[in-house]
Design a protein around this motif. Structure first.
Motif, PDB file in Angstrom:
ATOM      1  N   TYR A 127      36.696  38.924  28.631  1.00 49.72           N
ATOM      2  CA  TYR A 127      38.226  39.077  28.118  1.00 49.72           C
ATOM      3  C   TYR A 127      39.005  39.470  29.157  1.00 49.72           C
ATOM      4  CZ  TYR A 127      42.141  40.722  25.434  1.00 49.72           C
ATOM      5  OH  TYR A 127      43.377  41.015  24.648  1.00 49.72           O
ATOM      6  N   GLU A 128      39.951  38.807  29.672  1.00 47.37           N
ATOM      7  CA  GLU A 128      40.884  39.050  30.467  1.00 47.37           C
ATOM      8  C   GLU A 128      41.778  40.183  30.232  1.00 47.37           C
ATOM      9  OE1 GLU A 128      40.671  37.825  33.614  1.00 47.37           O
ATOM     10  OE2 GLU A 128      39.280  36.354  32.930  1.00 47.37           O
ATOM     11  N   VAL A 129      41.548  41.131  30.797  1.00 48.75           N
ATOM     12  CA  VAL A 129      42.294  42.590  30.635  1.00 48.75           C
ATOM     13  C   VAL A 129      43.554  42.929  31.506  1.00 48.75           C
ATOM     14  CG1 VAL A 129      39.929  43.833  29.895  1.00 48.75           C
ATOM     15  CG2 VAL A 129      41.030  43.985  32.248  1.00 48.75           C
ATOM     16  N   GLY A 130      43.651  42.101  32.689  1.00 53.36           N
ATOM     17  CA  GLY A 130      44.965  42.142  33.249  1.00 53.36           C
ATOM     18  C   GLY A 130      45.002  43.471  34.113  1.00 53.36           C
ATOM     19  N   TYR A 146      34.983  43.395  21.231  1.00 50.37           N
ATOM     20  CA  TYR A 146      35.381  42.365  22.200  1.00 50.37           C
ATOM     21  C   TYR A 146      36.507  42.578  23.139  1.00 50.37           C
ATOM     22  CZ  TYR A 146      36.746  37.467  23.500  1.00 50.37           C
ATOM     23  OH  TYR A 146      37.354  36.357  24.263  1.00 50.37           O
ATOM     24  N   LYS A 147      37.664  43.186  22.726  1.00 47.83           N
ATOM     25  CA  LYS A 147      38.629  43.552  23.515  1.00 47.83           C
ATOM     26  C   LYS A 147      38.667  44.714  24.290  1.00 47.83           C
ATOM     27  CE  LYS A 147      42.305  41.045  20.969  1.00 47.83           C
ATOM     28  NZ  LYS A 147      43.521  41.238  20.276  1.00 47.83           N
ATOM     29  N   ALA A 148      38.028  45.898  23.605  1.00 51.43           N
ATOM     30  CA  ALA A 148      37.941  46.885  24.102  1.00 51.43           C
ATOM     31  C   ALA A 148      37.231  47.260  25.276  1.00 51.43           C
ATOM     32  CB  ALA A 148      37.616  48.146  23.228  1.00 51.43           C
ATOM     33  N   HIS A 149      35.837  46.702  25.173  1.00 53.55           N
ATOM     34  CA  HIS A 149      34.764  47.172  26.206  1.00 53.55           C
ATOM     35  C   HIS A 149      35.013  46.755  27.562  1.00 53.55           C
ATOM     36  CE1 HIS A 149      32.590  43.232  25.798  1.00 53.55           C
ATOM     37  NE2 HIS A 149      32.337  43.353  26.993  1.00 53.55           N
ATOM     38  N   ASN A 150      35.902  45.707  27.632  1.00 48.87           N
ATOM     39  CA  ASN A 150      36.119  45.054  29.034  1.00 48.87           C
ATOM     40  C   ASN A 150      36.944  46.074  29.924  1.00 48.87           C
ATOM     41  OD1 ASN A 150      34.863  42.256  29.326  1.00 48.87           O
ATOM     42  ND2 ASN A 150      35.588  42.123  27.327  1.00 48.87           N
TER      43      ASN A 150
END
Length: 543
Positions: free
Chosen positions: A312-315, A390-394
Motif C-alpha cells: 500500500y503506497e504510503v508516500g 491493510y493501510k496501517a501496517h505499511n
C-alpha cells in the motif's frame, strides 16, 4: 473435487490412459475366450492357438508401456494438487492474525498427507475403476445379457454395506483429526519444555503427558483404520457371495443346458471379476474420500481465500495522532486501558512506560491495525487507519523482544527474500551495527535454527536491519532490549535512537536513565486500582 487443482491437460491425459488401461482387461478376457474356444473345439488347431497366444503377449507389452505413462501421469497430478493445496494453506495460515503454530504445523504435515492418500489418490483411482467397470459391463452385456443382469443385481449387496459404513468412517476420521492435533501440540510442548522438565526433575510427568496424547491419537487412528478394514472386509465378503458364487452357479446351469459356451462362461467370470472388483474398490475409495471430509472442509477455507496485495503506497509521513484510544477484550469484556492520547512527529523518539500486564503490546497491535479499539482513533497523515491492517501496517517496522530468525542465511534474514540492491542491504546492515559480523562471516553466513549461531545482540541488530531496510517511517519496539544486559541494551538504543530517518515508538517497563535521556518524549502509562479504568501521566523530556 480436489482434481480441479491439477492442470486440465493432465487430468484429460490421465483419463485417456485410464481408458486404455481399462481396455487391457477387455483384451485379456476376449483373448481368453477365443483361446479356450479353440482349445475346446476338438480340431487340434495348435498353430492358431499359439498365434493368438503370441498376439496376446504382444498386446500385453503395448499395454505395459501405456501403463508406465499412466503411473507417471498419476504421480504428476498428485504432485500438482499437493503443491496447490500446500501453497494455498501456507498463504492462508500466514495471513491469520490468531495463528496457532502447532495446529498449523499438524495440518500442513499430517492432515495434508491424509488428503493426498485418501482423497487425491482415491479420486484418481475412482476414474480408472469407473472406466474399468463401464467397459467390462458393456462388453459383458454384449456377450451374454442374461449373465450380465445376474452380476448387476448381485452388486446391490456391497453397495448397501458401503452406505451403512460410510457415515461411521466419517465420524471416526473426525475424532482422529482432533486427537492428532492434540498429540502434535503435546509433543511440541514436551520438546520445548525439556529444559524446565530436567531442571525440576519432572521429566517423567512431561513425557507421560505426551504419551497420553500419543495413546489417544493412536487409539483414534486404530479405530478409524480398523473401521475402514472391517468395512472393506464386509464389502469383499458380500461381493464374493452375491457377486461371484451365486452368479457362477447360475452360469454353470446355463452351460449345462447348452445356452452358454465354456469360453464365454470363463470370459464372463473374468469380466465379472473385473467389473465387480472395481465396484468393491469404488466403494472403498469413496470411504477413503469420506474419511478426509473434516480435513477437506478446513482446507476449502484456504483454497477459497483471496490474498490481498501487501503493498500500500504510503508516500511520505507527516505524523501520527492517537486520540482517546480504549480497548476492551473480546471474551472477558475487560477494559485494558482508555483515554490514550499520543502524537508522533516525523523522526521523533517516544518511550511508552508501564508495568508488565498493562497492555503495551496490545497498544502496538492497535497501531498496526491487528486489533480494533473499543473507542478512539488512530490517524496517520490525517487519514483514519483505525483497525485497518491493510493501510496501517505499511507505515511500521517492528522490533520484538525475541525476534524470529529463519534457519537460513544472514542475507535472507535481513531481506526476508525481498529484491534489494547490494548497496541498500549493506547500508541497512551498517546502520544496524552488523559490519563486524559481515566482515567476519559474510552475508551468506548460516544463522542456524532460531539464530543459534548468533548472539542475543546480533539477533536484535538483524531485526533492526530488517526494519531499516523496509524504509518505513515508524519503528515500533516491543521490549526490544529487556532480555539483554545493560551494555548491549545501551548499544541497541544508540543504534535505534541515533537514526534521524525514522520515528521510534518503544514500549518498555524497565530502562536506564541514560537510555531515557535519548528519547524526545516519555509517556508513563499506569493502572489505577479500578480494574475497568486506566489513567495516563505524560512527562515531557527533551534532549
Amino acid at each position: 473435487m480436489s482434481l480441479k487443482y491439477a492442470r486440465k491437460s493432465q487430468v484429460m491425459l490421465f483419463t485417456l490412459l485410464s481408458a486404455i488401461k481399462a481396455c487391457n482387461v477387455l483384451f485379456v478376457a476376449y483373448m481368453l475366450k477365443v483361446m479356450l474356444n479353440i482349445a475346446s473345439s476338438g480340431k487340434g488347431d495348435y498353430m492358431r492357438l499359439v498365434g493368438f497366444a503370441a498376439l496376446t503377449a504382444g498386446g500385453q507389452l503395448l499395454f505395459m508401456c501405456s501403463n508406465f505413462l499412466y503411473e507417471t501421469t498419476k504421480m504428476n497430478i498428485i504432485r500438482s494438487v499437493n503443491m496447490a493445496l500446500k501453497s494455498a494453506n501456507l498463504r492462508y495460515l500466514v495471513d491469520q492474525n490468531t495463528l496457532d503454530t502447532k495446529d498449523g504445523l499438524s495440518f500442513m504435515t499430517n492432515d495434508l498427507k491424509q488428503i493426498e492418500t485418501n482423497r487425491v489418490t482415491a479420486q484418481l483411482d475412482i476414474i480408472y475403476q469407473s472406466l474399468t467397470f463401464a467397459g467390462s459391463l458393456l462388453f459383458a452385456f454384449y456377450n451374454s445379457w442374461e449373465m450380465t443382469l445376474v452380476f448387476i443385481v448381485a452388486t446391490i449387496a456391497p453397495a448397501i454395506v458401503q452406505m451403512l459404513t460410510s457415515r461411521i468412517i466419517t465420524k471416526k476420521a473426525k475424532v482422529w483429526t482432533e486427537k492428532n492435533a492434540i498429540y502434535t501440540q503435546y509433543v511440541s510442548d514436551t520438546l520445548n519444555g525439556a529444559q524446565s522438565a530436567r531442571l525440576y526433575n519432572v521429566r517423567s510427568n512431561v513425557v507421560t503427558r505426551a504419551i497420553g496424547a500419543a495413546q489417544g491419537m493412536e487409539d483414534a487412528l486404530r479405530n478409524m483404520t480398523l473401521t475402514q478394514a472391517w468395512a472393506l472386509e464386509l464389502i469383499y465378503s458380500s461381493a464374493e457371495l452375491f457377486c461371484f458364487i451365486i452368479p457362477c452357479t447360475i452360469g454353470g446351469i446355463l452351460m449345462m443346458r447348452g445356452r452358454l459356451a465354456v469360453g464365454t462362461l470363463v470370459m464372463m467370470v473374468d469380466l465379472a471379476i473385473n467389473f465387480i472388483t472395481p465396484v468393491v474398490t469404488l466403494f472403498n475409495e469413496f470411504n477413503q474420500v469420506k474419511s478426509t471430509v473434516p480435513m477437506w472442509q478446513r482446507t476449502q477455507k484456504a483454497l477459497n481465500y483471496v490474498q490481498q496485495a501487501d503493498i500500500y503506497e504510503v508516500g511520505g509521513f507527516n505524523g501520527m495522532i492517537i486520540k482517546n484510544l480504549a480497548y476492551v477484550t473480546r471474551h472477558s469484556k475487560r477494559q485494558i486501558f482508555k483515554d490514550v492520547n499520543i502524537t508522533v512527529k516525523p523522526g521523533e523518539k517516544i518511550l511508552l512506560m508501564a508495568p508488565s500486564g498493562w497492555g503495551k503490546t496490545t497498544l502496538l497491535r492497535l497501531m498496526l491495525g491487528i486489533y480494533k479499539p473499543s473507542q478512539g482513533k488512530i490517524m496517520i497523515n490525517g487519514e483514519d487507519v483505525t483497525g485497518n491492517w491493510y493501510k496501517a501496517h505499511n507505515f511500521y517496522s517492528y522490533v520484538n523482544q525475541k525476534p524470529f530468525m529463519f534457519n537460513d542465511t544472514l542475507r535472507f534474514n535481513v531481506t526476508l527474500g525481498r529484491k534489494v540492491s547490494e548497496d541498500q542491504l549493506l547500508m541497512a546492515c551498517h546502520e544496524a551495527g552488523l559490519d563486524s559480523l559481515i566482515a567476519e562471516n559474510g552475508l551468506d553466513y548460516q544463522v542456524g535454527e532460531n539464530g543459534n549461531n548468533l548472539s542475543g545482540g546480533q539477533i536484535q541488530r538483524v531485526e533492526i536491519a530488517r526494519a531499516l531496510l523496509s524504509g518505513r517511517p515508524i519503528l515500533l519496539a516491543d521490549e526490544a532490549t529487556s532480555a539483554l544486559d545493560p551494555r548491549l541494551s545501551l548499544e541497541i538504543h544508540e543504534t535505534l535512537l541515533g537514526n534521524p530517518k525514522i520515528a521510534v515508538v518503544e514500549v518498555a517497563h524497565k530502562i536506564t536513565d541514560i537510555e531515557k535521556a535519548m528519547f524526545d518524549q516519555i509517556i508513563v502509562l499506569d493502572k489505577v486500582k479500578d480494574k475497568n479504568a486506566a489513567e495516563r501521566e505524560i512527562l515531557q523530556a527533551t534532549k
